[in-house]
Design an enzyme around this catalytic site. Structure first.
Site, PDB file in Angstrom:
ATOM      1  N   CYS A 180      25.860  44.899 -13.077  1.00  0.00           N
ATOM      2  CA  CYS A 180      26.128  46.334 -13.053  1.00  0.00           C
ATOM      3  C   CYS A 180      27.528  46.660 -12.554  1.00  0.00           C
ATOM      4  CB  CYS A 180      25.094  47.051 -12.194  1.00  0.00           C
ATOM      5  SG  CYS A 180      25.306  46.745 -10.427  1.00  0.00           S
ATOM      6  N   TYR A 184      -4.307   2.860   8.333  1.00  0.00           N
ATOM      7  CA  TYR A 184      -3.746   1.640   7.751  1.00  0.00           C
ATOM      8  C   TYR A 184      -3.340   0.602   8.796  1.00  0.00           C
ATOM      9  CZ  TYR A 184       0.182   4.679   8.854  1.00  0.00           C
ATOM     10  OH  TYR A 184       1.039   5.539   9.496  1.00  0.00           O
ATOM     11  N   CYS A 219      23.474  42.302  -4.654  1.00  0.00           N
ATOM     12  CA  CYS A 219      23.977  43.496  -5.300  1.00  0.00           C
ATOM     13  C   CYS A 219      23.396  44.674  -4.519  1.00  0.00           C
ATOM     14  CB  CYS A 219      23.512  43.538  -6.749  1.00  0.00           C
ATOM     15  SG  CYS A 219      23.815  45.132  -7.497  1.00  0.00           S
ATOM     16  N   CYS A 241      28.856  42.858  -8.833  1.00  0.00           N
ATOM     17  CA  CYS A 241      27.625  42.357  -9.441  1.00  0.00           C
ATOM     18  C   CYS A 241      27.912  42.060 -10.914  1.00  0.00           C
ATOM     19  CB  CYS A 241      26.517  43.402  -9.325  1.00  0.00           C
ATOM     20  SG  CYS A 241      25.078  42.996 -10.327  1.00  0.00           S
ATOM     21  N   LYS A 293      11.278   2.864  -0.535  1.00  0.00           N
ATOM     22  CA  LYS A 293      11.158   4.280  -0.878  1.00  0.00           C
ATOM     23  C   LYS A 293      11.493   4.506  -2.339  1.00  0.00           C
ATOM     24  CE  LYS A 293      11.518   6.563   3.351  1.00  0.00           C
ATOM     25  NZ  LYS A 293      11.871   7.917   3.602  1.00  0.00           N
ATOM     26  N   CYS A 353      20.775  48.871 -10.104  1.00  0.00           N
ATOM     27  CA  CYS A 353      21.361  47.795 -10.908  1.00  0.00           C
ATOM     28  C   CYS A 353      20.408  47.432 -12.044  1.00  0.00           C
ATOM     29  CB  CYS A 353      21.615  46.568 -10.044  1.00  0.00           C
ATOM     30  SG  CYS A 353      22.059  45.104 -11.007  1.00  0.00           S
ATOM     31  N   GLU A 358       0.856  -1.197   0.000  1.00  0.00           N
ATOM     32  CA  GLU A 358       0.000   0.000   0.000  1.00  0.00           C
ATOM     33  C   GLU A 358       0.882   1.234   0.000  1.00  0.00           C
ATOM     34  OE1 GLU A 358      -1.837  -1.191   3.607  1.00  0.00           O
ATOM     35  OE2 GLU A 358      -0.541   0.024   4.873  1.00  0.00           O
ATOM     36  N   LYS A 378       2.931   4.527   0.971  1.00  0.00           N
ATOM     37  CA  LYS A 378       3.483   5.129   2.185  1.00  0.00           C
ATOM     38  C   LYS A 378       3.080   6.599   2.111  1.00  0.00           C
ATOM     39  CE  LYS A 378       7.604   5.189   5.034  1.00  0.00           C
ATOM     40  NZ  LYS A 378       7.524   6.548   5.542  1.00  0.00           N
ATOM     41  N   ASP A 421       2.929  10.355   2.944  1.00  0.00           N
ATOM     42  CA  ASP A 421       3.921  11.259   3.524  1.00  0.00           C
ATOM     43  C   ASP A 421       3.210  12.296   4.392  1.00  0.00           C
ATOM     44  OD1 ASP A 421       6.364  12.248   4.085  1.00  0.00           O
ATOM     45  OD2 ASP A 421       6.672  13.245   2.159  1.00  0.00           O
TER      46      ASP A 421
HETATM   47  S1  IVH Z   1       2.677   0.885   9.043  1.00  0.00           S
HETATM   48  C1  IVH Z   1       4.981  -0.745  12.683  1.00  0.00           C
HETATM   49  N1  IVH Z   1       1.681   1.844   6.817  1.00  0.00           N
HETATM   50  O1  IVH Z   1       5.709   5.580   7.885  1.00  0.00           O
HETATM   51  C2  IVH Z   1       4.728  -0.129  11.403  1.00  0.00           C
HETATM   52  N2  IVH Z   1       3.135   3.209   8.076  1.00  0.00           N
HETATM   53  O2  IVH Z   1       8.524   5.034   8.354  1.00  0.00           O
HETATM   54  C3  IVH Z   1       3.697   0.900  11.473  1.00  0.00           C
HETATM   55  N3  IVH Z   1       3.467   5.446   7.135  1.00  0.00           N
HETATM   56  O3  IVH Z   1       5.587   5.725  11.371  1.00  0.00           O
HETATM   57  C4  IVH Z   1       3.579   1.690  10.274  1.00  0.00           C
HETATM   58  N4  IVH Z   1       2.141   5.177   5.406  1.00  0.00           N
HETATM   59  O4  IVH Z   1       3.986   7.198  10.031  1.00  0.00           O
HETATM   60  C5  IVH Z   1       2.485   2.062   7.877  1.00  0.00           C
HETATM   61  N5  IVH Z   1       0.695   2.580   4.848  1.00  0.00           N
HETATM   62  C6  IVH Z   1       1.474   2.808   5.899  1.00  0.00           C
HETATM   63  C7  IVH Z   1       2.139   4.024   6.089  1.00  0.00           C
HETATM   64  C8  IVH Z   1       2.968   4.192   7.190  1.00  0.00           C
HETATM   65  C9  IVH Z   1       2.945   6.008   6.051  1.00  0.00           C
HETATM   66  C10 IVH Z   1       4.415   6.087   8.047  1.00  0.00           C
HETATM   67  C11 IVH Z   1       4.088   5.901   9.511  1.00  0.00           C
HETATM   68  C12 IVH Z   1       5.310   5.241  10.099  1.00  0.00           C
HETATM   69  C13 IVH Z   1       6.365   5.606   9.129  1.00  0.00           C
HETATM   70  C14 IVH Z   1       7.498   4.640   9.189  1.00  0.00           C
END
Ligand code: IVH
Length: 749
Positions: A442, A252, A457, A439, A341, A462, A115, A117, A119
């Site tokens: 000028c 999640y 500058c 600069c 990542k 200028c 799934e 990640k 941010d």
């Molecule tokens: S599971 C024990 N699922 O990533 C593991 N984390 O780098 C619990 N994060 O602290 C995390 N999306 O803040 C999980 N689909 C996802 C996530 C996710 C973002 C973040 C979360 C975690 C950090 C770890």
């Protein structure tokens, strides 16, 4: 039934309905009611709560934005620690990870979930008997900040679990049928009496962009990225401020679970969370082989940019919960999960040279001149090197092969040097020496404040700065002097004909006609026809209204919208320059900051009476504060600009040139009524007689606003022939749609 019993029953009904509409709107993105209708239900609920305060329960829809600002955040212990994830950038390491896990449980068939990640900012929500009781940040993993009030303002977060008998799952029907919590079995499910739900709070990309634009207009500092913005918003001690930020959340996982019939797989958990009213990842795969897992990671990379939030990777987890326990944990992270990542898009290329650009504010920026290379959809030949210190830190030399990176919308940047490819001839770069201490445009003095990283500058005359100023002054949104674009601006400055934008008004046709826009070898003469056009456009600018002029002067912090807002309340530049309204805005915020309540209130009263501010009247808000047309930073900046010598000179020169731009205030007075005050219109399609500009002008003249996109806050959509998606959206949101005839009738006041 007594009156109180009746009220209780009705309150319950209203709360349930509002909860369902919130879920439809914020979780499913499928509105189920019009805005006015929603507001009516909400108001009825508030009225009941006013009459019968005992009806105000913590899960009432009225409690999303409530409570007083906090002094600080209480600390809460998570019932189960929030661990982190091991991460990698390498697909080989993902394969190694699978092998490692398989070794711990050699006889098991492994199923992996993949799934996005997200941010954002990690969150732990505690639900007791189905009610949200505490929400906390991750903190150090054991203890975090209690941000319950802020979290409650996020409308997609359920304050209370949904009834499982309902059909609220936001996962696909296919999933719903196949899983344990499909419609027939849901009724039998006992939900845990205590459940920690875990997820991520984020700011949508669109919300982030809009918020930063608004902050620029208000002269406030902008956030570096959506994640910082989300984190900053959650740190607000005043939940009313947090409520204004475009936050959302995705869930999640779970922490502590007590009682209840609980799922055995991650996939089923997501189903259950979704059925309970939570927003869960919109993209999700279960894979039964390493190859399938890698393929899923690649597939996610292809679609993730279309999500509403930023993602920086894929999270891989064992699907089966009992297996997870067998595989176990290290002290920091589970052994059964991993984050892959995605790399920001990068390329290697040769750095041919470093040039130095001078900006409108005189800042000198080093720019890498590169061997052109294709990266993330475009050919890159230049990239920023940020500043002198960054070049030193990365030890970037001319002739090096460098790694450049383009992340999202940002300007490409040089990230690092490929040392193995450094030729013996690579030249170290010394900023000061490179520009010979002057600069590059000028030849003026340059200076670097030891506190800052930027060389500037010092010469306000200028040409680089002057040219940029002139371009800005002549831009379409400013005084629209089309012929004075880049090259012409360069040349008039180079020839010494223009030293500041107001010098444009002294240019003659003869002077301009003979300008050579080319080179001595390949001349390109501007010519009499173009020169005449240019002079006419310059003359026309004299008649432009105050809003255009306020913008064109490039007063720090003053954008187009701010300029228009200020112009509406002042007769001319002289009045704006010494504006009592702007002074009041500054004084009001000062008094508020110093907690001088009566003083602040006296100023607020004045500002509201003048129309330059209105009482903040957000739903369920008791704040006695006001919202001013412009913020204190902008107000201060305008006053300072005109109080300084340079600003005074501008006023004097304009007077000498006979330029007296008129504010929109007089127009407003003449009109008397402002029937469209506070109303927002969106135009779509082709109207039978009016052009869009004409319709827009009418709306503004009668006090309304024109917006380009339809939202809940749109008052009317004015639709003509071949209206497209905006019309659909209006209908979906229940926004009133009118045609030209309706509109013209509304204009007759
Ligand atoms: S599971 C024990 N699922 O990533 C593991 N984390 O780098 C619990 N994060 O602290 C995390 N999306 O803040 C999980 N689909 C996802 C996530 C996710 C973002 C973040 C979360 C975690 C950090 C770890």
């Amino acid at each position: 039934m007594t009156r109180a019993e009746e009220a209780k029953a009705r309150h319950h009904q209203l709360a349930t309905q509002l909860r369902q509409h919130d879920h439809a709107y914020y979780v499913m993105a499928r509105p189920s009611i019009s805005d006015p209708e929603y507001d009516r239900l909400y108001r009825e609920l508030l009225d009941l709560e006013k009459e019968f305060p005992e009806l105000v329960t913590p899960d009432s829809p009225s409690q999303r934005v409530g409570g007083e600002p906090l002094k600080n955040f209480k600390q809460v212990r998570h019932l189960m620690p929030m661990m982190s994830l091991d991460n990698t950038y390498s697909q080989q390491e993902v394969r190694d990870f699978v092998t490692r896990v398989q070794k711990i449980v050699p006889n098991e068939k492994l199923e992996w979930s993949v799934e996005p990640k997200v941010d954002g900012v990690a969150m732990n929500l505690r639900y007791e008997n189905g009610f949200l009781t505490v929400a906390a940040t991750r903190g150090d993993g054991t203890t975090g900040d209690d941000i319950t009030s802020n979290l409650k303002t996020i409308r997609s977060v359920p304050l209370k679990f949904h009834d499982l008998a309902g059909t609220h799952s936001n996962r696909s029907a296919k999933h719903a049928e196949s899983d344990l919590f499909g419609s027939e079995k849901q009724a039998a499910t006992r939900v845990p009496t205590l459940l920690e739900v875990r997820g991520e709070v984020f700011m949508t990309l669109a919300g982030f962009k809009k918020m930063n634009e608004a902050r620029v207009a208000e002269g406030e500092e902008i956030f570096a990225n959506p994640r910082n913005a989300a984190a900053g918003s959650l740190k607000q001690l005043d939940p009313r401020l947090a409520a204004r930020r475009p936050l959302d959340a995705i869930f999640y996982g779970v922490g502590r679970v007590e009682d209840g019939d609980v799922p055995q797989t991650h996939e089923e958990w997501l189903e259950l969370l979704s059925a309970l009213g939570f927003k869960t990842p919109e993209w999700f795969r279960v894979c039964d082989s390493t190859d399938a897992l890698i393929a899923a990671i690649d597939e996610l990379d292809k679609v993730r940019r279309s999500f509403k939030y930023e993602t920086d990777g894929a999270v891989i987890k064992l699907n089966n919960f009992p297996l997870r326990e067998k595989v176990g944990y290290t002290s920091k992270a589970p052994r059964w999960a991993m984050a892959y990542k995605y790399a920001a898009e990068q390329a290697q290329t040769k750095l041919h040279n470093i040039t130095v650009q001078v900006g409108r504010t005189g800042a000198l920026t080093p720019v890498a001149e590169l061997e052109p290379v294709f990266l993330a959809g475009s050919t890159i030949a230049r990239a920023t090197l940020h500043n002198e210190d960054e070049i030193k830190r990365k030890d970037i030399r001319i002739g090096d092969t460098v790694v450049i990176e383009k992340a999202g919308e940002v300007i490409p940047a040089v990230i690092s040097v490929v040392l193995e490819k450094r030729p013996a001839t690579a030249q170290p770069f010394d900023f000061f020496q490179h520009v010979h201490g002057k600069c590059p445009v000028c030849g003026g003095m340059i200076r670097r404040d030891p506190e800052f990283v930027v060389w500037r500058c010092e010469n306000i005359a200028c040409p680089a700065q002057v040219t940029r100023h002139i371009e800005y002054f002549a831009a379409r949104a400013a005084l629209d002097i089309e012929s004075i674009g880049g090259v012409v601006a360069d040349k008039v400055v180079e020839r010494g004909l223009v030293r500041d934008p107001l010098d444009l008004f002294s240019l003659t046709v003869e002077q301009l006609a003979t300008l050579n826009l080319g080179t001595t070898d390949a001349p390109r003469i501007f010519g009499e026809k173009n020169a005449t056009k240019a002079v006419q456009a310059i003359e026309r600018a004299k008649t432009f209204p105050l809003s255009r002029w306020l913008f064109a002067l490039a007063i720090p912090e003053v954008g187009k919208t701010t300029a228009a807002d200020v112009a509406k309340f002042h007769d001319d530049l002289t009045e704006a320059a010494q504006s009592p309204l702007l002074a009041d805005v500054v004084a009001y915020h000062d008094a508020r900051e110093k907690k001088l309540k009566p003083e602040a209130e006296a100023i607020a009263e004045r500002l509201v009476a003048s129309g330059f501010a209105h009482r903040s009247k957000r739903k369920n808000e008791k704040d006695e504060g006001i919202v001013t047309e412009v913020g204190p930073v902008v107000a201060q900046s305008i006053l300072e600009y005109f109080a300084a010598d340079a600003g005074k000179k501008v006023l004097q020169r304009l007077d000498e040139l006979g330029i007296h731009p008129k504010g929109e205030k007089s127009a407003k007075k003449d009109l008397g009524a402002q029937p469209f005050a506070g109303k927002t219109f969106v135009l779509t399609g082709t109207l039978p007689t009016l052009s869009r500009d004409d319709a827009g002008a009418k709306i503004q003249a009668l006090g309304g606003h024109v917006s380009s996109s339809v939202s809940k806050n749109t008052s009317y959509v004015l639709a003509g022939a071949e209206a497209g998606s905006k019309l659909e959206k209006a209908e979906a949101l229940g926004v009133k749609v009118i045609d030209e005839a309706d509109f013209l009738k509304m204009c007759e006041v």
